[in-house]
Design a protein around this motif. Sequence first.
Motif, mmCIF file in Angstrom:
data_model
loop_
_atom_site.group_PDB
_atom_site.id
_atom_site.type_symbol
_atom_site.label_atom_id
_atom_site.label_comp_id
_atom_site.label_asym_id
_atom_site.label_seq_id
_atom_site.Cartn_x
_atom_site.Cartn_y
_atom_site.Cartn_z
ATOM 1 N N LEU A 4 19.119 -12.141 21.618
ATOM 2 C CA LEU A 4 17.579 -11.482 22.114
ATOM 3 C C LEU A 4 16.525 -11.952 21.436
ATOM 4 O O LEU A 4 15.329 -11.800 21.490
ATOM 5 C CB LEU A 4 17.681 -10.214 22.412
ATOM 6 C CG LEU A 4 18.850 -9.726 23.299
ATOM 7 C CD1 LEU A 4 18.800 -8.026 23.441
ATOM 8 C CD2 LEU A 4 18.481 -10.294 24.775
ATOM 9 N N ASN A 5 16.806 -12.539 19.972
ATOM 10 C CA ASN A 5 15.865 -12.884 19.047
ATOM 11 C C ASN A 5 15.793 -14.244 18.712
ATOM 12 O O ASN A 5 15.505 -14.621 17.407
ATOM 13 C CB ASN A 5 16.433 -11.973 17.668
ATOM 14 C CG ASN A 5 15.381 -11.958 16.881
ATOM 15 O OD1 ASN A 5 13.959 -11.764 17.235
ATOM 16 N ND2 ASN A 5 15.380 -11.962 15.598
ATOM 17 N N SER A 6 16.177 -15.006 19.637
ATOM 18 C CA SER A 6 16.193 -16.646 19.320
ATOM 19 C C SER A 6 15.267 -17.485 20.103
ATOM 20 O O SER A 6 15.571 -18.476 20.408
ATOM 21 C CB SER A 6 17.510 -16.970 19.785
ATOM 22 O OG SER A 6 18.596 -16.404 18.806
ATOM 23 N N GLY A 7 13.989 -17.030 20.441
ATOM 24 C CA GLY A 7 13.194 -17.751 21.087
ATOM 25 C C GLY A 7 13.462 -17.926 22.500
ATOM 26 O O GLY A 7 12.848 -18.814 23.152
ATOM 27 N N ILE A 8 14.436 -16.956 23.126
ATOM 28 C CA ILE A 8 14.768 -17.283 24.606
ATOM 29 C C ILE A 8 14.456 -15.879 25.303
ATOM 30 O O ILE A 8 14.977 -14.914 24.713
ATOM 31 C CB ILE A 8 16.264 -17.528 24.580
ATOM 32 C CG1 ILE A 8 16.566 -18.909 23.731
ATOM 33 C CG2 ILE A 8 16.774 -17.704 26.077
ATOM 34 C CD1 ILE A 8 18.212 -18.959 23.711
ATOM 35 N N PHE A 9 13.659 -16.051 26.110
ATOM 36 C CA PHE A 9 13.278 -14.930 27.124
ATOM 37 C C PHE A 9 14.149 -15.097 28.221
ATOM 38 O O PHE A 9 14.564 -15.956 28.995
ATOM 39 C CB PHE A 9 11.744 -14.806 27.415
ATOM 40 C CG PHE A 9 11.586 -13.673 28.623
ATOM 41 C CD1 PHE A 9 11.828 -12.264 28.010
ATOM 42 C CD2 PHE A 9 11.417 -13.736 29.844
ATOM 43 C CE1 PHE A 9 11.442 -11.442 28.911
ATOM 44 C CE2 PHE A 9 11.191 -12.801 30.531
ATOM 45 C CZ PHE A 9 11.036 -11.690 30.290
ATOM 46 N N TYR A 10 15.131 -13.951 28.630
ATOM 47 C CA TYR A 10 15.916 -13.667 29.526
ATOM 48 C C TYR A 10 15.543 -13.003 30.792
ATOM 49 O O TYR A 10 15.167 -12.111 30.763
ATOM 50 C CB TYR A 10 17.370 -13.255 29.150
ATOM 51 C CG TYR A 10 18.058 -13.903 28.098
ATOM 52 C CD1 TYR A 10 19.084 -14.850 28.146
ATOM 53 C CD2 TYR A 10 17.732 -13.552 26.784
ATOM 54 C CE1 TYR A 10 19.316 -15.663 27.170
ATOM 55 C CE2 TYR A 10 18.191 -14.210 25.747
ATOM 56 C CZ TYR A 10 19.217 -15.107 25.735
ATOM 57 O OH TYR A 10 19.873 -15.690 24.623
ATOM 58 N N THR A 43 14.759 -8.043 34.272
ATOM 59 C CA THR A 43 14.730 -8.441 32.736
ATOM 60 C C THR A 43 15.836 -7.345 32.535
ATOM 61 O O THR A 43 16.574 -6.938 33.043
ATOM 62 C CB THR A 43 13.578 -7.819 31.945
ATOM 63 O OG1 THR A 43 13.506 -6.656 32.096
ATOM 64 C CG2 THR A 43 12.387 -8.778 32.342
ATOM 65 N N ILE A 44 16.463 -7.711 30.846
ATOM 66 C CA ILE A 44 17.514 -6.616 30.374
ATOM 67 C C ILE A 44 17.171 -5.330 30.621
ATOM 68 O O ILE A 44 18.118 -4.790 30.767
ATOM 69 C CB ILE A 44 17.585 -7.015 29.081
ATOM 70 C CG1 ILE A 44 16.508 -6.698 27.907
ATOM 71 C CG2 ILE A 44 18.329 -8.490 28.867
ATOM 72 C CD1 ILE A 44 16.663 -6.742 26.598
ATOM 73 N N THR A 45 16.187 -4.870 30.807
ATOM 74 C CA THR A 45 15.873 -3.540 31.042
ATOM 75 C C THR A 45 16.525 -3.118 32.307
ATOM 76 O O THR A 45 16.992 -1.722 32.224
ATOM 77 C CB THR A 45 14.263 -3.267 31.264
ATOM 78 O OG1 THR A 45 13.617 -4.177 30.277
ATOM 79 C CG2 THR A 45 13.991 -1.720 31.213
ATOM 80 N N ASP A 46 16.659 -3.716 33.345
ATOM 81 C CA ASP A 46 17.261 -2.982 34.520
ATOM 82 C C ASP A 46 18.825 -4.014 34.832
ATOM 83 O O ASP A 46 19.547 -3.517 35.918
ATOM 84 C CB ASP A 46 16.378 -3.543 35.765
ATOM 85 C CG ASP A 46 14.936 -3.169 35.476
ATOM 86 O OD1 ASP A 46 14.734 -1.810 35.361
ATOM 87 O OD2 ASP A 46 13.903 -3.561 35.592
ATOM 88 N N VAL A 47 19.156 -4.598 34.032
ATOM 89 C CA VAL A 47 20.768 -5.141 34.430
ATOM 90 C C VAL A 47 21.638 -3.806 34.162
ATOM 91 O O VAL A 47 21.558 -2.781 33.784
ATOM 92 C CB VAL A 47 21.047 -6.034 33.445
ATOM 93 C CG1 VAL A 47 20.119 -7.366 33.755
ATOM 94 C CG2 VAL A 47 21.276 -5.835 32.105
ATOM 95 N N GLU A 48 22.801 -4.196 35.089
ATOM 96 C CA GLU A 48 23.703 -3.276 35.115
ATOM 97 C C GLU A 48 25.133 -3.919 34.669
ATOM 98 O O GLU A 48 25.397 -5.212 34.973
ATOM 99 C CB GLU A 48 23.990 -2.805 36.555
ATOM 100 C CG GLU A 48 23.004 -1.761 37.093
ATOM 101 C CD GLU A 48 23.093 -1.837 38.755
ATOM 102 O OE1 GLU A 48 24.277 -1.133 38.974
ATOM 103 O OE2 GLU A 48 22.221 -2.185 39.339
ATOM 104 N N VAL A 49 25.898 -3.079 34.256
ATOM 105 C CA VAL A 49 27.442 -3.511 33.723
ATOM 106 C C VAL A 49 28.228 -4.117 35.000
ATOM 107 O O VAL A 49 28.143 -3.423 35.987
ATOM 108 C CB VAL A 49 28.229 -2.472 32.636
ATOM 109 C CG1 VAL A 49 29.759 -2.831 32.701
ATOM 110 C CG2 VAL A 49 27.586 -2.354 31.400
#
Length: 500
Positions: A294-300, A317-323
């Motif tokens: 998450l800290n490598s200059g890449i926005f997912y 975004t990662i805020t709303d993902v589910e396992v």
Amino acid sequence: MGSLKSILAKPFAKRIYKSVKKWADNPIKTQDKVFKDLISKATATQFGQDHDFISINSYKDFVQRVPVRDYEGLKPYVDRVVKGEENVLWKGKPIYFAKTSGTTSGAKYIPITKESMPSHIKAARNAILLYINETGNTKFVDGKMIFLQGSPILEKTNEIQFGRLSGIVAHYVPKYLQKNRMPSWKTNCIEDWETKVEAIVDETINENMAIISGIPSWVQMYFERIQQRTGNPIGQVFKNFDLFIFGGVNYEPYRAKFENLIGRKVDSIELYPASEGFFAYQDSQQEKGMLLQLNSGIFYEFIKADDFFTENPKRITITDVEVGVNYVMIISTNAGLWAYNIGDTIQFTSTKPYRIIVSGRIKHFISAFGEHVIAKEVEEAMQKAISMTNTTINEFTVAPQINPKEGLAHHEWFIEFEEEPEDLKEFAKIIEQSLQQQNSYYLDLIKGKVLRPLVITKINRNGFKDYMKSIGKLGGQNKLPRLANDRKIADKLHELLLTK
């Protein structure tokens, strides 16, 4: 007493672990910072102007202004960069292009910038350091290490060098690893894969190999040649070999075969590198999945795979993902890729921290009858059958059979066995049951007599190798698709074939 290098490795590993933990424990804040940084740095680029970056103040603004694109969609911009234009997708010019063989668009040129290059190197290094920090094992740092990779010879277009990603990365091996690293530059430059493997065997067979790294199918070929030459398992030839680093494909279907070839268990670290970015690596031997970078200059961003082909699928975004949900991964990077679909599907195994597994390719599935079977499901079913029957396989792929000569339509599993199961029907039954448990659509089609249970077609020894060779894709960064929704591969295999 360990060497100075192995003594120094532990405090260095601890320091890196702490710095990784810092951003992994603050994922939302970390990604927010990456997002803002990317937008502000690219505002003055051609792409930034075309998409009104100057007025983007939130993720919602970004989604409204920047549509999801694949390589074809971004190609008009990339073509301008390849011609030598500056400030098109990212400020200035890229320092490299990673050239990959695209399926629809011929060769793809993926830009690598001076901002994006370091993360390709750091992530691989950090994966090893986090392994040291967790296990305390530093024995391998004094041994030789091999990275089976593409040729490091680079070409030039408009003053920008290009080549395979693994060949570009070869130019960045840290000084402290240089004398431990194999094969030699000369051998690494050999283009023909079989010739190259023979040369690597010549160079390494009498060395103290401690780390071996590469795509499992290539490494398997290397191991088999070593075994043929010596008559001994790999673990005996390389007594200090105790760490296998791999990426590119799911290792599980190969694991039993590898342990057989090695003669003992060795630790493994999974990596998820691609020309577009180094996305994740296994950060723990205890936990499932790889730590998302998450800290490598890449926005997912992520889109549910089930919704991907609908009119206007929701981006999150990662805020709303589910396992456990199958997502298509979309990236924006400091190499100038924007809302870019790399074609991979992933699933989260954890959100504290964010860990993922690669579940397949959005284009690689079987849904000839609406079943939408994905790579993760066939690999899991295969793994179950292998572990329950003491079978080992070399390779496999699956295709639909829509017009069989007799009986109902079905899925055809092409399998090259190393050690065949005692009871092939039982083996097929385990796969079948696992697939039905994992995929309710498939189960309904079997129950509704639209499909009959799978059929196994046995492939001759080296059959898949012959197939890859016949299409000019043996070795290199080429991987056999695990499954396809058509019969292109299946028909070619039948042509080359086979024993029933």
